[in-house]
Structures are given as structure tokens and as C-alpha cells.
Design an enzyme around this catalytic site. Structure first.
Site, PDB file in Angstrom:
ATOM      1  N   THR A  50       0.795  -1.228   0.000  1.00  0.00           N
ATOM      2  CA  THR A  50       0.000   0.000   0.000  1.00  0.00           C
ATOM      3  C   THR A  50       0.838   1.294   0.000  1.00  0.00           C
ATOM      4  O   THR A  50       0.571   2.198  -0.784  1.00  0.00           O
ATOM      5  CB  THR A  50      -0.943   0.002   1.224  1.00  0.00           C
ATOM      6  OG1 THR A  50      -1.822  -1.111   1.079  1.00  0.00           O
ATOM      7  CG2 THR A  50      -1.753   1.282   1.315  1.00  0.00           C
ATOM      8  N   ASP A  58      -3.552   0.412  -5.696  1.00  0.00           N
ATOM      9  CA  ASP A  58      -2.187   0.456  -5.143  1.00  0.00           C
ATOM     10  C   ASP A  58      -1.490  -0.900  -5.260  1.00  0.00           C
ATOM     11  O   ASP A  58      -0.302  -1.011  -4.985  1.00  0.00           O
ATOM     12  CB  ASP A  58      -2.204   0.945  -3.689  1.00  0.00           C
ATOM     13  CG  ASP A  58      -3.036   0.069  -2.792  1.00  0.00           C
ATOM     14  OD1 ASP A  58      -3.888  -0.702  -3.302  1.00  0.00           O
ATOM     15  OD2 ASP A  58      -2.846   0.146  -1.559  1.00  0.00           O
TER      16      ASP A  58
END
Ligand code: ZN
Ligand code: ZN
Ligand code: ZN
Length: 552
Positions: free
Chosen positions: A86, A359
Site C-alpha cells: 500500500t 495500489d
């Protein structure tokens, strides 16, 4: 041809006839570039490309499909580095480069200088705003390069705003960059409110205080059932299966989930993160920010970054093939439609530009893959660690040469190696040889190789793009496809395989052509494309190329 009338006003006064020079008429302030009033960057946390296509028939026309059909769809878009986590993902989307240059090499990583594990957005130098919890001690100080939002801020003499919004702090902070007016994230626990840090401001603005007081998060503490009849969810597996985690206090991972009844055992407001309601809250807050921050209200371009984090929590808990994931995407589609409608109303249709990406993707639950005969599995880290320690002791006579093993990297104690008169390259090479003999190790490379070789294809290129000379470890390991260090339920991500790298990339709105491409695009292309659209400088470390074919 248009004729231009140029009026030159020359004021003549007898007293200073020659002293006063005439000024040219001033062109309109700012450049004439036809910029959008607002750029909205949307990152969906853990969104695989096939979530666009697998659930296509369940989506309405105003959410994902509005971008897919009226905007530009890059259907072969990938992350071009390892690890697909992330923090690195959000940083790469907005800086237009990879961990090699922006320095966000993981969510957490071992800091070689202070010899401690650090968090990508953690900052002990700032204080929480809107809470007393340490979850407010966050800033982008570890991000080494600029974002396109930063460049837009400087370009507009700081008149164009940047606001970041996400449940996850790193999903709000890294996209918004160093010069952001604000990044807001969600503090769950027993508070359930949106917060920030002293990096951005001394106290929350009134609109955020009002939003927190409105009882928004409490209003979602209700039952989560499927949006449509569950029998119509034919695009996912059975609701009851052995591949899902579920919540504490509920025996099976099956609908419906009475959140009120189980919130105490699942972190109170934190439970909302692992439901589609976390995304709805994010959309509510982003829409409130349009008014609250006066975004897109004048000709000077503003930037709003929104990251939908709940998709990731739901994916980790229930897995790629779950009914829970399907329902989460059906509801995210509705939240997106709401957000786009608000943008039409408040900024104006055709006056803003949106992109949507992820992401990282996610792997199917390995236990599920195994059940359908696809090679996959779980790594036994404690066995490997024992074997590895024994090897170090035998080969080098010391078991304290390794300082840390994390994110599939081995960090060596370089001082100790020097002290013992060992050659660092030899130690790195020996470790690579050793690790390659381990089950489910696919590839291993030394830092020396990463720093001295220029790879242009394959997993080696991905490793190199993720390798930061100052921050990364001494040996990098790649596991076999679909082998993960994780529990036996739920999905995770981090690899360089297609299930983790292939994610949506959609552009829509002002300056964007309609169409699609199967040409390979990579995540760093996004920031270069938006910079080109805005006519601003590329972010300082940008390595992506502007996707000129989708710009008008
Ligand atoms: Zn993520
Ligand atoms: Zn289920
Ligand atoms: Zn995740």
C-alpha cells in the site's frame, strides 16, 4: 482571422514627461492553458484489474462504467516494481516513479541507520490533531520526491489546493505530498472520527469538526447484508467456505453481519473498515471536502486524492473469490456514482478530470487455488529461519551477522562483517546460494547485483525498480507464484506476479479522450500524464512517460 485591438495607455503629465515609462497591457493572470478546475485521483486499495470485468454486469452506468465507457481504459496497466504494498503503491501513483527513487520501500521497513523498524508515514516530530491517539503522528517526511500535487502547488503559487482523504493514513498522506493543505484519515477504535496531524494544521477546520459531530460513522454501525439478492452473485464462490476469515463473535463468514452485535470484539469503529461502509464513509467525507475546502471553485486547478481502503481490509479477510468482495465492489460502484454526481453538481460536468487505479492487486487464497489444482501454498518461515541461522553459524562462525529479515529482504550487520574482516559481497553471494536451495524460493539477488546491473525486463527489473540503495536490504528474495507468508484464509499481495501487478487505470473528464488500449502502461505513467495535462513540471523523480494517446 481575429483582429486584436491593443490599447496602450500612455499617461502623460507635463511634470514627468520623460521620467515615466509606459507599461504594456497585462495579459490575463496565469497561463492560458485549458486546465481542469479539479483533478480527482482515486486509488482503490487492493483492486485487481478483473474486478472491473468480473463484476461488470453488476455495475450501474454512473460508477466504474462511466469512466470505462466515457473515458479512457488502459487495460494492460501494471505495477513495475516489487513489493506491491500500500505505501509504495500510493507513493508511486502520485510521484510517477518507483521505490528506487521515492524511497517508500514498504509499509514498514528496517531502518539501517537507526536499526529499528519504521512506518512509512510515521513521524514522531508531529502531534495528532483531532485525537489524542498516536494514530495522528503522521506525515510524508519519508517520501523523497515530489508528487504532481506538489508541482501543481508550486506552479500555482500555492493558490491551487491539495487535499488527501482515506481511511488509512498512508493512503491519504503519501498521495497528497509534501505541500498538501491537508490530509485526513480515519481513527476508528472508540472514536470513529476523521483526524490529521500538526504537519498540516494546528486544529481541524470547522467543516471536519462538524462532519465528526454529525454521527456519520455511527450511522453505518448497522447490518451488512448483500445489496442485491445473494443468489444473483454468480460471479463469486459460495458464501460459506474454508477460505474466509470473518469477524470475531460470529461463527461463520456468512451474510448477514450484524455489526452492532460484534463491534466490541472487533475494535468498535474499526470494524467499519472491513465492510463496504468504510468506503461509503470515505465518499461522504470526500464529498463534504468539496464544499468544506472549496475545491474546484475557480480556474486555478485543485487536487483531491481519495483512496478507498475498505476493499483491502475486506480482501485480506475474505479473499478475492468471496461474496463479500463482490458485494463490496457493487457498493463501491454506487459510492463512486455518488462522488461523480457531487462533482458534476459542485464543480461542473466537463470541468474536472478523474483517474482511477489501485495500489496493488491480490492473490487468490492459496488454499482455494490448491483446491483447484493450481500450484500455491504457504511458507513455513520458522523452519526456514532455523535452517538459515544454522547455515550462517556454520559458514561464517557467527549467527549475529543478520540484523533483520523483512519484506523478503535480508539486512546484514555491516559493521560486524567489517570487524570480522569478511567481504560483504562474498557474504551476500553465499546467502543467495543458500536461499536458492530452499523450497519455494523462486529467485534471489544481492544488493550488489541490484546496484550494478540495469535490468530491462522480467522479475529482475521489478526488483531493481523496488530497490533503494540506501534503504533496501542486502539480499532480495522472490517466492514461487502464489506462495505467501499469510494465514490460510483471505488474500494478500506484495509480489511481482500479474495477480498483484495488473490493476485498473481509467481516466475521465476534461482533456481526456474516449477509448481504450491494450498497450502496456505502468503506474508511474499516471503522474507524468496528469502533469502533462496540467502543463506543470513533472514530479522530481518521475520516471513514467506521459500517455499522450489519451490526452486531447
Ligand atoms: Zn493497499
Ligand atoms: Zn462468506
Ligand atoms: Zn493489503
Amino acid at each position: 482571422m481575429k483582429k486584436f485591438l491593443v490599447f496602450v495607455l500612455i499617461s502623460i503629465s507635463c511634470a514627468n514627461l520623460f521620467a515615466q515609462k509606459s507599461k504594456k497591457a497585462t495579459p490575463e493572470n496565469g497561463s492560458d492553458w485549458n486546465r481542469p478546475k479539479l483533478v480527482v485521483g482515486i486509488v482503490v486499495d487492493q483492486m485487481r484489474y478483473d474486478y472491473l470485468t468480473r463484476f461488470y454486469n453488476k455495475y450501474g452506468n454512473d460508477g466504474f462504467k462511466r469512466l470505462m465507457n466515457q473515458g479512457f481504459d488502459c487495460r494492460n496497466n501494471h505495477f513495475n516494481y516489487i513489493p506491491t504494498y500500500t505505501g509504495p503503491g500510493h507513493a508511486s501513483v502520485y510521484t510517477g516513479t518507483t521505490p528506487k527513487y521515492h524511497g517508500i520501500i514498504g509499509n514498514n521497513w528496517y531502518d539501517k541507520e537507526i536499526k529499528e523498524t519504521i512506518y512509512c508515514a510515521g513521524d514522531e516530530g508531529v502531534s495528532p490533531v483531532g485525537t489524542d491517539s498516536p494514530s495522528g503522528k503522521m506525515s510524508p517526511h519519508r517520501l523523497m520526491t515530489t508528487t504532481f500535487g506538489d508541482e501543481n502547488r508550486m506552479f500555482t503559487q500555492f493558490k491551487g489546493k491539495t487535499i488527501g482523504v482515506a481511511l488509512k493514513d498512508r493512503g491519504a498522506i503519501l498521495p497528497a505530498g509534501h505541500t498538501a493543505n491537508a490530509a485526513y484519515w480515519f481513527h476508528g477504535s472508540d472514536e470513529g472520527r476523521w483526524i490529521t496531524s500538526s504537519f498540516y494544521m494546528k486544529e481541524l477546520p470547522q467543516w471536519v469538526i462538524d462532519f465528526n459531530k454529525s454521527g456519520n460513522s455511527a450511522s453505518y454501525m448497522k447490518t451488512w447484508d448483500t445489496y442485491y439478492n445473494i443468489d444473483t452473485y454468480v460471479e463469486s464462490g459460495l458464501d460459506l467456505n474454508e477460505f474466509e476469515g470473518g469477524f470475531k463473535g460470529k461463527e461463520t463468514a456468512t451474510f448477514p453481519y450484524d455489526l452492532n452485535a460484534i463491534k466490541e470484539k472487533n475494535g468498535y469503529f474499526d470494524i467499519l473498515k472491513t465492510t463496504p461502509y468504510g468506503n461509503s464513509m470515505t465518499a461522504d467525507f470526500a464529498i463534504a471536502a468539496l464544499d468544506g475546502e472549496q475545491l474546484g471553485q475557480d480556474k486555478i486547478t485543485d487536487v483531491l486524492t481519495v483512496s478507498f481502503s475498505s476493499t483491502d481490509y475486506v480482501g485480506h479477510n475474505f479473499g478475492v473469490n468471496s461474496k463479500e468482495i463482490e458485494d463490496t465492489y457493487i457498493r463501491l460502484d454506487l459510492d463512486l456514482a455518488r462522488l461523480f454526481k457531487a462533482l458534476d453538481d459542485k464543480v461542473g460536468e466537463g470541468e474536472y478530470t478523474v483517474f482511477l487505479t489501485a495500489d496493488h492487486g491480490a492473490v487468490e487464497v492459496p488454499a482455494y487455488l490448491h483446491s483447484v489444482k493450481i500450484p500455491s501454498g504457504y511458507l513455513n518461515n520458522s523452519d526456514s529461519k532455523k535452517k538459515f541461522d544454522a547455515f550462517m553459524k556454520k559458514d561464517f562462525g557467527h549467527d549475529d551477522l543478520v540484523e533483520n529479515i523483512s519484506n523478503n529482504q535480508v539486512f546484514l550487520n555491516r559493521e560486524k562483517i567489517k570487524e570480522l574482516g569478511l567481504d560483504l559481497d562474498d557474504v551476500q553471494d553465499a546467502i543467495v546460494e543458500e536461499l536458492l536451495s530452499y523450497e519455494n524460493v523462486y529467485k534471489a539477488y544481492t544488493a550488489q547485483t541490484m546496484a550494478s546491473t540495469s535490468f530491462t525486463t522480467g522479475v529482475e527489473e521489478l526488483l531493481e525498480n523496488g530497490f533503494n540503495q540506501k534503504r533496501s536490504g542486502d539480499v532480495l528474495v522472490v517466492q514461487d507464484p502464489a506462495f505467501i507468508s499469510y494465514g490460510r484464509t483471505g488474500s494478500t499481495h506484495g509480489s511481482g506476479f500479474n495477480y498483484d501487478t495488473h490493476v485498473p487505470l481509467l481516466f475521465y473528464g476534461k482533456g481526456i479522450k474516449q477509448g481504450h488500449t491494450f498497450e502496456r502502461t505502468v503506474i508511474p505513467d499516471i503522474a507524468s500524464t496528469i502533469s502533462s495535462l496540467l502543463g506543470v513540471s513533472f514530479p522530481s523523480g518521475a520516471t513514467g512517460r506521459p500517455l499522450g494517446f489519451l490526452l486531447k
